[in-house]
Design an enzyme around this catalytic site. Structure first.
Site, mmCIF file in Angstrom:
data_model
loop_
_atom_site.group_PDB
_atom_site.id
_atom_site.type_symbol
_atom_site.label_atom_id
_atom_site.label_comp_id
_atom_site.label_asym_id
_atom_site.label_seq_id
_atom_site.Cartn_x
_atom_site.Cartn_y
_atom_site.Cartn_z
ATOM 1 N N TRP A 48 32.270 45.939 21.988
ATOM 2 C CA TRP A 48 31.191 46.284 22.926
ATOM 3 C C TRP A 48 31.504 45.872 24.353
ATOM 4 C CZ3 TRP A 48 28.494 49.999 21.330
ATOM 5 C CH2 TRP A 48 28.247 50.157 19.960
ATOM 6 N N ASP A 105 25.444 40.948 27.831
ATOM 7 C CA ASP A 105 24.942 41.812 26.763
ATOM 8 C C ASP A 105 24.592 40.912 25.589
ATOM 9 O OD1 ASP A 105 24.526 43.539 24.644
ATOM 10 O OD2 ASP A 105 26.417 44.628 24.877
ATOM 11 N N LYS A 135 18.662 45.566 16.824
ATOM 12 C CA LYS A 135 19.437 44.633 16.007
ATOM 13 C C LYS A 135 18.609 43.406 15.621
ATOM 14 C CE LYS A 135 23.847 46.025 18.055
ATOM 15 N NZ LYS A 135 24.399 46.625 16.828
#
Length: 405
Positions: free
Chosen positions: A147, A214, A238
């Site tokens: 990511w 993030d 999530k």
């Protein structure tokens, strides 16, 4: 041992005042929750399975039950949340309370704005450089997994990206080794890499530079010092709520600098000025996130949640260690994630396929590792009941006994 699906967070809240079981940043966490006997049924309400998906992920049963009860007629309004105007006083009260509870959970300073946006964390990969840097200016990215790599690649479309450090998907580069640019507009990193299962255990010290993180897969799983960041962002699906909303916490001085050529929807100032409702927000997703925030506030906040998450992770990491090599965790113990636990069966990849198949039959789903790395992965977010982790650990022990050579 009694089943804990309705009481696990209360238990976590009661334990919050006790000393942590171990410092997970340096040693393997020791579980303090006793394992159940092999005769335990692990029955879940409503015939539910244990969902170890990395996202969209498991949600608290009581939150789902409340959302179900309020589905057709929210608080006597005669309408569902999914039907009412986002401009009406009813939904305004929902989004305002969600923000207020999130501010309480994270102790967000008054000079930070909270936004409920759309487009996933991936849209933030573009939004951040477009708002914080001009063409040709330098930004620093620390790449520790899939990511953060994608975030850096997207930022490279808009400005000069310096890869300040790069990990190996199994460990994290020491902050002292980061090659930060003297003139970078910000430093970006991913606090928890969902695929690799590596997690930062403290806030990186980058001096007076703007720190951007993030936190999609560990947001509200632990306390954080918001004041050390310029921007924190997280996709909700999530660890917070259903897919469809992205939460952004941004310091006020970083707002209002978006490039003129950027799309209107990618300008933080537009969303701040319109209280996250420049266009129709993901009303249902915001509502459910609000229910989760409210629940966590009532149950003791994020200190309690972190303690419970440490205990859940300890159960799995201990099960791996006690298998004497039958299972393997590829991640450096100092940075093992409390949210995403990847593991393999080194002696036989074919057994991994059998493990996943048999686990599914036993009511434990989504344990297949990400397609880029294989193996298995158990995502054990806030809402994963502790008996789900216990059941998986017991299954691992029984599977090992059956297939050990």
């Amino acid at each position: 041992m009694a089943l804990l699906h309705k009481t696990q967070l209360n238990a976590g809240a009661r334990r919050a005042s006790r000393p942590a079981v171990a410092r997970v940043s340096t040693v393997r966490v020791q579980a303090t929750v006793a394992m159940p006997s092999p005769t335990s049924t692990f029955a879940q309400p409503h015939g539910r399975v244990f969902n170890f998906s990395a996202g969209p992920a498991v949600l608290p049963v009581d939150v789902l039950e409340r959302a179900q009860a309020e589905l057709l007629n929210w608080h006597g309004s005669g309408m569902s949340i999914m039907e009412m105007s986002h401009r009406g006083k009813e939904f305004e009260s929902v989004i305002q309370k969600a923000e207020a509870d999130l501010r309480t959970l994270l102790n967000i300073p008054s000079n930070y704005k909270v936004l409920f946006l759309q487009g996933g964390a991936s849209t933030q990969f573009s939004m951040i450089p477009l708002n914080l840097a001009k063409a040709g200016e330098t930004v620093d990215y620390v790449v520790t997994g899939a990511w953060s790599k994608k975030a850096a690649e997207e930022a490279a479309k808009y400005c000069k990206v310096n890869i300040a450090a790069k990990g190996d998907n199994k460990s994290l580069p020491a902050v002292a080794s980061w090659k930060l640019s003297p003139d970078s507009r910000y430093v970006h990193y991913c606090d928890n890499e969902t695929i690799g299962g590596v997690e930062f255990k403290s806030v990186p010290d980058v001096g007076d530079r703007v720190l951007v993180s993030d936190m999609s897969s560990n947001f509200i799983s632990k306390p954080i010092d918001v004041a050390k960041y310029g921007i924190i962002y997280a996709g909700a699906q999530k660890n917070v709520g259903p897919a469809g909303v992205t939460i952004v916490i941004i310091r006020e001085d970083l707002i209002g600098h978006c490039r003129a050529e950027a799309p209107t929807m990618l300008d933080y100032k537009i969303h701040v000025e319109n209280d996250s409702m420049y266009n129709t927000p993901p009303c249902w997703a915001v509502y459910v996130c609000g229910l989760v925030f409210e629940k966590l506030v009532k149950l003791g906040g994020l200190d309690a949640m972190q303690e419970l998450n440490r205990q859940k992770a300890a159960i799995l990491y201990d099960a791996i260690a006690e298998s004497q090599g039958f299972y393997n965790s590829p991640v450096d113990p100092a940075v093992r994630s409390l949210m995403n636990v990847p593991f393999t069966i080194p002696s036989s990849p074919d057994l991994e396929k059998q493990f996943i198949k048999e686990a599914e039959k036993a009511g434990m789903l989504q344990l297949k590792g990400h397609r880029s790395v294989g193996g298995m992965r158990a995502s054990i977010y806030n809402a994963m009941p502790i008996e789900g982790v216990q059941k998986l650990a017991l299954f691992m022990k029984e599977f090992h006994a059956k297939h050990a050579k």
